[in-house]
Design an enzyme around this catalytic site. Structure first.
Site, PDB file in Angstrom:
ATOM      1  N   ASP A  32       0.793  -1.127  -0.128  1.00 25.73           N
ATOM      2  CA  ASP A  32      -0.010   0.010  -0.073  1.00 25.73           C
ATOM      3  C   ASP A  32       0.860   1.312  -0.127  1.00 25.73           C
ATOM      4  O   ASP A  32       1.822   1.298   0.645  1.00 25.73           O
ATOM      5  CB  ASP A  32      -0.837   0.114   1.225  1.00 25.73           C
ATOM      6  CG  ASP A  32      -2.079   0.925   1.128  1.00 25.73           C
ATOM      7  OD1 ASP A  32      -1.626   2.216   0.875  1.00 25.73           O
ATOM      8  OD2 ASP A  32      -3.311   0.511   1.261  1.00 25.73           O
ATOM      9  N   ASN A  88     -13.566  -3.529   2.143  1.00 21.22           N
ATOM     10  CA  ASN A  88     -14.691  -2.483   2.438  1.00 21.22           C
ATOM     11  C   ASN A  88     -15.541  -2.198   1.114  1.00 21.22           C
ATOM     12  O   ASN A  88     -14.967  -2.564  -0.156  1.00 21.22           O
ATOM     13  CB  ASN A  88     -14.045  -1.135   2.582  1.00 21.22           C
ATOM     14  CG  ASN A  88     -13.175  -1.058   3.905  1.00 21.22           C
ATOM     15  OD1 ASN A  88     -13.585  -1.566   5.074  1.00 21.22           O
ATOM     16  ND2 ASN A  88     -12.087  -0.143   3.863  1.00 21.22           N
ATOM     17  N   GLN A  95     -14.775   2.531   1.705  1.00 23.75           N
ATOM     18  CA  GLN A  95     -14.221   2.074   0.190  1.00 23.75           C
ATOM     19  C   GLN A  95     -13.860   3.533  -0.433  1.00 23.75           C
ATOM     20  O   GLN A  95     -14.584   4.357  -0.469  1.00 23.75           O
ATOM     21  CB  GLN A  95     -14.969   1.300  -0.513  1.00 23.75           C
ATOM     22  CG  GLN A  95     -14.608   0.915  -1.950  1.00 23.75           C
ATOM     23  CD  GLN A  95     -15.208   0.148  -2.554  1.00 23.75           C
ATOM     24  OE1 GLN A  95     -16.459  -0.204  -2.318  1.00 23.75           O
ATOM     25  NE2 GLN A  95     -14.889  -0.679  -3.843  1.00 23.75           N
ATOM     26  N   HIS A 101     -10.694  -4.726  -3.563  1.00 27.29           N
ATOM     27  CA  HIS A 101      -9.379  -4.992  -3.194  1.00 27.29           C
ATOM     28  C   HIS A 101      -9.405  -5.484  -1.698  1.00 27.29           C
ATOM     29  O   HIS A 101     -10.594  -5.215  -1.074  1.00 27.29           O
ATOM     30  CB  HIS A 101      -8.407  -3.788  -3.262  1.00 27.29           C
ATOM     31  CG  HIS A 101      -8.877  -2.521  -2.688  1.00 27.29           C
ATOM     32  ND1 HIS A 101      -9.962  -1.907  -3.102  1.00 27.29           N
ATOM     33  CD2 HIS A 101      -8.484  -1.850  -1.386  1.00 27.29           C
ATOM     34  CE1 HIS A 101     -10.102  -0.713  -2.497  1.00 27.29           C
ATOM     35  NE2 HIS A 101      -9.337  -0.728  -1.308  1.00 27.29           N
ATOM     36  N   HIS A 103      -7.358  -5.601   1.824  1.00 23.67           N
ATOM     37  CA  HIS A 103      -6.124  -5.166   2.722  1.00 23.67           C
ATOM     38  C   HIS A 103      -5.627  -6.184   3.646  1.00 23.67           C
ATOM     39  O   HIS A 103      -6.346  -6.843   4.240  1.00 23.67           O
ATOM     40  CB  HIS A 103      -6.492  -3.962   3.741  1.00 23.67           C
ATOM     41  CG  HIS A 103      -7.094  -2.698   3.168  1.00 23.67           C
ATOM     42  ND1 HIS A 103      -6.226  -1.586   2.696  1.00 23.67           N
ATOM     43  CD2 HIS A 103      -8.240  -2.183   2.434  1.00 23.67           C
ATOM     44  CE1 HIS A 103      -6.772  -0.667   2.172  1.00 23.67           C
ATOM     45  NE2 HIS A 103      -7.965  -1.135   1.795  1.00 23.67           N
TER      46      HIS A 103
END
Length: 141
Positions: A32, A88, A95, A101, A103
């Site tokens: 990230d 999310n 989101q 995606h 995490h």
């Protein structure tokens, strides 16, 4: 299928250089760019789906297996004290990029984020829980 103006489609498919930690035919996993903790990574499907509701069943099952394997690997390599797997859906749920995606967030004692992934618990009566249970119960998934 890629969406032309989707930043995560571009990252997942190598159109924009990034820090890839794993890649296969369906997924790219990157660090990230704005991490919550050291080692925070994102699992990005190469095919676009805006959220979990649009995600094909095969992709959904494989993303959770990949998350499990990567969490174990990352825990071993990073020697973290715990792990969050977060996904999310919708702006109200946090989101911010509308490409599915997941995490992967290694957690460390004293990482300063102990209260960041929680929520305020609501007061709910047994009757309200029972009513919700009846409303949500299904055997047709």
């Amino acid at each position: 299928m890629k969406v032309e103006n989707c930043i995560f489609c571009k990252l997942a498919n190598g159109d924009i250089p990034t820090n890839v930690i794993y890649e296969d035919e369906m997924f790219t996993v990157i660090l990230d760019a704005s991490p919550a903790t050291r080692g925070h990574a994102l699992i990005l499907p190469k095919d676009h789906a805006a959220n979990i509701y649009e995600l094909p069943d095969e992709t959904a099952s494989k993303v959770f297996l990949l998350a499990k394997r990567l969490a174990a690997h990352m825990t071993d390599v990073l020697d973290c004290d715990g792990f969050n797997v977060v996904q999310n859906n919708g702006e109200v749920a946090g989101q911010t990029v509308f490409h599915f995606h997941m995490h992967l967030i290694p957690r460390y004692i004293g990482d300063g984020n102990e209260d960041r992934l929680g929520w305020n618990h609501m007061d709910i009566t047994d009757g309200e829980i029972s009513e919700l249970s009846e409303k949500l119960a299904t055997d047709t998934l």
